[in-house]
Design an enzyme around this catalytic site. Structure first.
Site, PDB file in Angstrom:
ATOM      1  N   GLU A  65     -17.447  20.839  -3.742  1.00 38.48           N
ATOM      2  CA  GLU A  65     -16.402  20.706  -2.715  1.00 38.48           C
ATOM      3  C   GLU A  65     -15.567  19.436  -2.908  1.00 38.48           C
ATOM      4  O   GLU A  65     -15.927  18.359  -2.438  1.00 38.48           O
ATOM      5  CB  GLU A  65     -17.048  20.685  -1.321  1.00 38.48           C
ATOM      6  N   LYS A  83     -15.497  25.031  -3.520  1.00 35.53           N
ATOM      7  CA  LYS A  83     -15.102  24.986  -2.097  1.00 35.53           C
ATOM      8  C   LYS A  83     -13.962  23.989  -1.931  1.00 35.53           C
ATOM      9  O   LYS A  83     -14.185  22.814  -1.647  1.00 35.53           O
ATOM     10  CB  LYS A  83     -16.319  24.598  -1.244  1.00 35.53           C
TER      11      LYS A  83
HETATM   12  P1  13P Z   1     -14.699  22.640   8.007  1.00 40.78           P
HETATM   13  O1  13P Z   1     -14.451  24.099   7.732  1.00 40.78           O
HETATM   14  O2  13P Z   1     -14.831  22.312   9.458  1.00 40.78           O
HETATM   15  O3  13P Z   1     -13.730  21.760   7.263  1.00 40.78           O
HETATM   16  O4  13P Z   1     -16.129  22.300   7.420  1.00 40.78           O
HETATM   17  C1  13P Z   1     -16.446  22.783   6.179  1.00 40.78           C
HETATM   18  C2  13P Z   1     -17.284  21.831   5.462  1.00 40.78           C
HETATM   19  O5  13P Z   1     -18.342  22.172   5.008  1.00 40.78           O
HETATM   20  C3  13P Z   1     -16.788  20.468   5.259  1.00 40.78           C
HETATM   21  O6  13P Z   1     -17.629  19.779   4.372  1.00 40.78           O
END
Ligand code: 13P
Length: 330
Positions: free
Chosen positions: A174, A216
Site C-alpha cells: 500500500e 493497494k
Molecule cells: P481507508 O479506506 O479509510 O483509507 O482505509 C484503508 C486503509 O487500509 C488505510 O491504510
C-alpha cells in the site's frame, strides 16, 4: 492454499476487502468524533457488529485486522478469525508499526515495523492469517514529496513484501499518496508515477513474486482542498490509463483504499474505473479495500449504542453491496 490462490481469492469477482485494521490511535479518533467511549470492549463490539452482519460473505473476500482484534472473540465466543473462516472470508493483519519521523528530513515520515517481522509472521500464520498489509504514506505539498522519502518508503515496502512471501503470507502493498492538500489531479498523477516506478523497481530487485501480491493504491484524485473537480468518468480514465502504464500485468489485483473520499465518490469512481477498464481489457481485477468507505455511515448510526446494532449492520451491508456492484462496473 498457495499464495497465488490466496491473492486471486482476495480479488475474486464481486468481492473486495474490508480494512478493519485501524490502530487503537486511529479508531480512537473515529470514536471520539462520535462521542463513543474509547475502550477495548467498544473496539471489540464495533468489529463484532461488522463481522456478524448478515450476508457479509457475499461482498467481502478478506478482512484486515489490527493485532488486538485477532485475540478477541465474537459475542458468541468464537474467535473472529474462525468466524470469518466459517464464512469463507480470509483473515489478514496490518503488520506495519505506523508512521515515524524520517531521519534526515524535517517534514516527512517513514513506515516502520521490519524488525522482528519474520517472527511475528510465523505466529500470525499459525493463527490462520493468510495475508498482511503495510502502508507507506506519501504527502504532497509545494515542496514534497522528496525523492528520498519515496525511495526509503519503497525500499521498506519491498522488504516487507519479500519477508511476507518467505513466510507464505500474501503482502498487500500500500503506497498511499495522501489526499490532503491543494494539489491538482495531475500533480497526484505525477507523484504516483514516481512512487510506482520506485516501488516496482524495489519489488523486482528484492525478488518479490508479483503474482502473489495485492496492490493497494489511492485513487489518483485532486487534493481535498482543490476545488477543480473533474467528472467521475474523466477521473476513471486518468486512473486506468495510469495503471496501464505503471502496473505490471503479473499483479493479480488492485484493491483501492478509500482514503477519506466521500462515500459517493468512493463508489462512483470505482464503478467508472471498472467500466473503463473493461473497455480497455485490462489484465487485473480492480476492487476495493476500504476502511472508512465501508464503515463510516454505519458507525454514525451505531454510536456505541447496542440498540442501533441492527440498523447499523443494514447500512454497513448496503455499503458493501454498493462497493461490490461498483467493483463489477455496475
Ligand atoms: P481507508 O479506506 O479509510 O483509507 O482505509 C484503508 C486503509 O487500509 C488505510 O491504510
Amino acid at each position: 492454499m498457495s499464495m497465488k490462490k490466496i491473492a486471486k481469492k482476495l480479488v475474486s469477482k464481486q468481492r473486495g476487502i474490508l480494512a478493519a485494521d485501524e490502530s487503537n490511535t486511529t479508531i480512537s479518533k473515529r470514536f471520539k468524533e462520535l462521542s463513543i467511549n474509547l475502550n477495548e470492549e467498544n473496539r471489540r463490539s464495533w468489529r463484532n457488529l461488522l463481522l456478524t452482519s448478515k450476508g457479509i460473505e457475499e461482498f467481502i473476500s478478506g478482512v484486515i485486522f489490527y493485532d488486538e482484534t485477532i485475540h478477541q472473540n465474537s459475542d458468541n465466543n468464537q474467535s473472529f478469525i474462525n468466524l470469518l473462516s466459517s464464512k469463507n472470508i480470509l483473515s489478514g493483519i496490518k503488520v506495519d508499526k505506523s508512521l515515524h519521523k524520517l531521519a534526515g528530513s524535517n517534514q516527512e515520515n517513514i513506515t516502520e515495523g521490519l524488525d522482528g517481522l519474520s517472527e511475528r509472521l510465523i505466529i500470525y500464520k499459525d493463527m490462520g492469517l493468510s495475508f498482511a498489509k503495510w502502508r507507506a504514506l506519501i504527502v504532497i505539498t509545494d515542496e514534497l514529496p522528496s525523492d528520498y522519502c519515496i525511495s526509503v518508503n519503497a525500499h521498506a515496502l519491498a522488504r516487507y513484501a519479500a519477508i511476507c512471501q518467505e513466510q507464505s503470507i500474501v503482502p498487500i502493498v500500500e503506497p498511499e499518496v495522501y489526499i490532503e492538500g491543494k494539489h491538482s489531479i495531475y500533480k497526484s498523477k505525477e507523484v504516483n508515477e514516481k512512487v510506482f516506478k520506485k516501488v516496482f523497481t524495489e519489488l523486482i530487485e528484492q525478488n518479490v513474486d508479483l503474482e502473489s501480491i495485492i496492490l493497494k493504491p489511492s485513487m489518483i484524485i485532486q487534493g481535498d482542498k482543490n476545488a477543480d473537480i473533474l467528472s467521475a468518468e474523466k477521473i476513471a480514465e486518468i486512473n486506468v490509463e495510469f495503471l496501464l502504464s505503471n502496473v505490471p500485468f503479473q499483479v493479480p489485483g488492485i484493491a483501492y483504499l478509500s482514503g477519506g473520499m466521500s462515500d459517493d465518490d468512493s463508489i462512483s469512481i470505482l464503478r467508472n474505473i471498472n467500466q473503463y477498464a473493461k473497455e480497455k481489457e485490462t489484465p487485473w481485477e480492480i476492487t476495493f479495500s476500504y476502511g472508512r468507505g465501508l464503515q463510516s455511515a454505519a458507525m454514525h448510526e451505531w454510536r456505541g449504542n447496542n440498540e442501533n446494532i441492527i440498523p447499523a449492520q443494514k447500512i454497513f451491508i448496503e455499503r458493501c453491496k454498493q462497493a461490490s456492484m461498483a467493483r463489477q462496473g455496475l
